[in-house]
Design a protein around this motif. Structure first.
Motif, short mmCIF file in Angstrom:
data_model
loop_
_atom_site.label_atom_id
_atom_site.label_comp_id
_atom_site.label_asym_id
_atom_site.label_seq_id
_atom_site.Cartn_x
_atom_site.Cartn_y
_atom_site.Cartn_z
N VAL A 112 -28.84 38.79 -2.75
CA VAL A 112 -27.99 38.48 -1.60
C VAL A 112 -28.59 37.36 -0.75
O VAL A 112 -27.90 36.41 -0.35
CB VAL A 112 -27.76 39.74 -0.73
CG1 VAL A 112 -27.02 39.38 0.56
CG2 VAL A 112 -26.96 40.78 -1.52
N THR A 113 -29.90 37.42 -0.51
CA THR A 113 -30.56 36.38 0.27
C THR A 113 -30.47 35.03 -0.42
O THR A 113 -30.21 34.00 0.23
CB THR A 113 -32.05 36.74 0.49
OG1 THR A 113 -32.14 37.98 1.20
CG2 THR A 113 -32.77 35.66 1.29
N GLY A 114 -30.66 35.00 -1.74
CA GLY A 114 -30.59 33.75 -2.48
C GLY A 114 -29.22 33.11 -2.40
O GLY A 114 -29.09 31.90 -2.21
N VAL A 115 -28.17 33.93 -2.54
CA VAL A 115 -26.80 33.40 -2.46
C VAL A 115 -26.50 32.90 -1.05
O VAL A 115 -25.87 31.85 -0.87
CB VAL A 115 -25.78 34.48 -2.89
CG1 VAL A 115 -24.36 34.01 -2.60
CG2 VAL A 115 -25.95 34.80 -4.37
N GLU A 116 -26.95 33.64 -0.06
CA GLU A 116 -26.70 33.23 1.33
C GLU A 116 -27.40 31.92 1.69
O GLU A 116 -26.97 31.22 2.61
CB GLU A 116 -27.14 34.33 2.29
CG GLU A 116 -26.24 35.56 2.27
CD GLU A 116 -26.70 36.65 3.22
OE1 GLU A 116 -27.92 36.67 3.54
OE2 GLU A 116 -25.86 37.46 3.64
N VAL A 140 -21.88 28.51 -9.36
CA VAL A 140 -22.54 27.69 -8.33
C VAL A 140 -23.58 28.49 -7.55
O VAL A 140 -24.77 28.16 -7.55
CB VAL A 140 -21.51 27.08 -7.35
CG1 VAL A 140 -22.22 26.27 -6.25
CG2 VAL A 140 -20.52 26.20 -8.10
N GLU A 141 -23.14 29.56 -6.89
CA GLU A 141 -24.03 30.29 -5.99
C GLU A 141 -25.18 31.00 -6.71
O GLU A 141 -26.35 30.85 -6.32
CB GLU A 141 -23.21 31.28 -5.16
CG GLU A 141 -22.25 30.61 -4.19
CD GLU A 141 -21.37 31.61 -3.45
OE1 GLU A 141 -21.00 31.31 -2.29
OE2 GLU A 141 -21.05 32.67 -4.03
N LEU A 142 -24.86 31.79 -7.73
CA LEU A 142 -25.93 32.52 -8.43
C LEU A 142 -26.92 31.58 -9.14
O LEU A 142 -28.14 31.81 -9.07
CB LEU A 142 -25.34 33.52 -9.42
CG LEU A 142 -24.82 34.83 -8.80
CD1 LEU A 142 -24.19 35.72 -9.86
CD2 LEU A 142 -25.95 35.57 -8.09
N PRO A 143 -26.44 30.51 -9.82
CA PRO A 143 -27.42 29.58 -10.40
C PRO A 143 -28.33 28.93 -9.36
O PRO A 143 -29.53 28.79 -9.60
CB PRO A 143 -26.53 28.54 -11.09
CG PRO A 143 -25.28 29.28 -11.43
CD PRO A 143 -25.06 30.21 -10.28
N LEU A 144 -27.79 28.57 -8.20
CA LEU A 144 -28.61 27.96 -7.15
C LEU A 144 -29.55 29.00 -6.51
O LEU A 144 -30.60 28.64 -5.98
CB LEU A 144 -27.73 27.32 -6.08
CG LEU A 144 -26.99 26.04 -6.51
CD1 LEU A 144 -26.08 25.54 -5.39
CD2 LEU A 144 -27.97 24.94 -6.92
N ALA A 145 -29.14 30.27 -6.56
CA ALA A 145 -29.98 31.34 -6.00
C ALA A 145 -31.05 31.80 -6.97
O ALA A 145 -31.89 32.64 -6.62
CB ALA A 145 -29.10 32.53 -5.61
N LEU A 146 -31.05 31.24 -8.18
CA LEU A 146 -31.94 31.71 -9.23
C LEU A 146 -33.43 31.75 -8.85
O LEU A 146 -34.11 32.73 -9.16
CB LEU A 146 -31.75 30.85 -10.49
CG LEU A 146 -32.32 31.42 -11.78
CD1 LEU A 146 -31.73 32.80 -12.09
CD2 LEU A 146 -32.07 30.46 -12.94
#
Length: 228
Positions: A112-116, A140-146
């Motif tokens: 959750v923190t990574g996506v935010e 987009v969001e989950l790959p960038l939050a990886l």
């Protein structure tokens, strides 16, 4: 052979013992890896599902963190004892379920923190290109939050490797089997204890390194951002 211990008992370390138990060492190491991998896989799948719901329903996030936190503080032996009447004393399931629940708090929070932390302008650009909410999340969001997710996975992995040793009480302890046996023998066996503890530490370091390298390979942009 190492010098005899100060108590005058068995030698501190016996290579002959290692040679005699080499097959068993590899078997227990494999069991340790299997338990760890299964717990992490289950925990990650559940955490992704809970995180997806949490990102859409903010009230659910607080509820999920509270539940995961409550599970996290339950003593491992207590959790095993609760499951034994339902899944059996030496069942693989009895060992894996508590191990998986201990990963939830770490993984849900990091996902959750990574996506935010994904920049607002990136979301707006994707929406402007016609991305649906689901496509925005998964592409987009989950790959960038990886990078943040992998950081949480590294903590969860090291924690789980340590906890797996406790499942030796169920006969499913992987390397913890050697620690328990080394302590419970009539004459404590330092070699067995050192093998169990030492290989657990080596495994934790190796897994942490592999996840770190994997995270760098899957998210090369994070290296460039860090070097600026």
């Amino acid at each position: 052979m190492f010098p005899v211990s100060a108590q005058g008992g068995r030698p501190l370390f016996e290579w002959r013992w290692v040679d005699r138990h080499l097959d068993e060492i590899f078997e227990r190491l494999g069991e340790h890896i299997t338990l760890t991998a299964a717990a992490l896989a289950i925990g990650l799948v559940v955490s992704i599902g809970v995180s997806v719901v949490s990102l859409r329903r903010r009230w659910f996030y607080a509820l999920a963190l509270g539940a995961a936190g409550s599970l996290y503080v339950i003593p491992s032996l207590g959790a095993f004892a609760v499951l034994v009447p339902f899944t059996g004393l030496t069942s693989f399931t009895t060992a894996v379920i508590p191990l998986a629940t201990y990963t939830l708090l770490i993984l849900i929070r990091n996902i959750v923190t990574g996506v935010e932390q994904v920049p607002k302008e990136v979301r707006e650009a994707a929406i402007g290109m016609g991305f649906t909410r689901a496509r925005l999340l998964w592409q987009v969001e989950l790959p960038l939050a990886l990078p943040v997710v992998v950081a949480g996975l590294r903590v969860a992995a090291v924690t789980t490797i340590g906890l797996v040793t406790v499942t030796s009480m169920l006969g499913k302890g992987g390397l913890g089997y050697f620690i328990r046996n080394g302590i419970q023998t009539a004459t404590p066996n330092p070699t067995s204890i050192i093998v169990g503890v030492g290989l657990s530490v080596v495994l934790a370091v190796a897994v942490d390194l592999l996840l770190w390298l994997g995270g760098r390979a899957l998210a090369p942009w994070s290296r460039k951002a860090a070097s600026r």
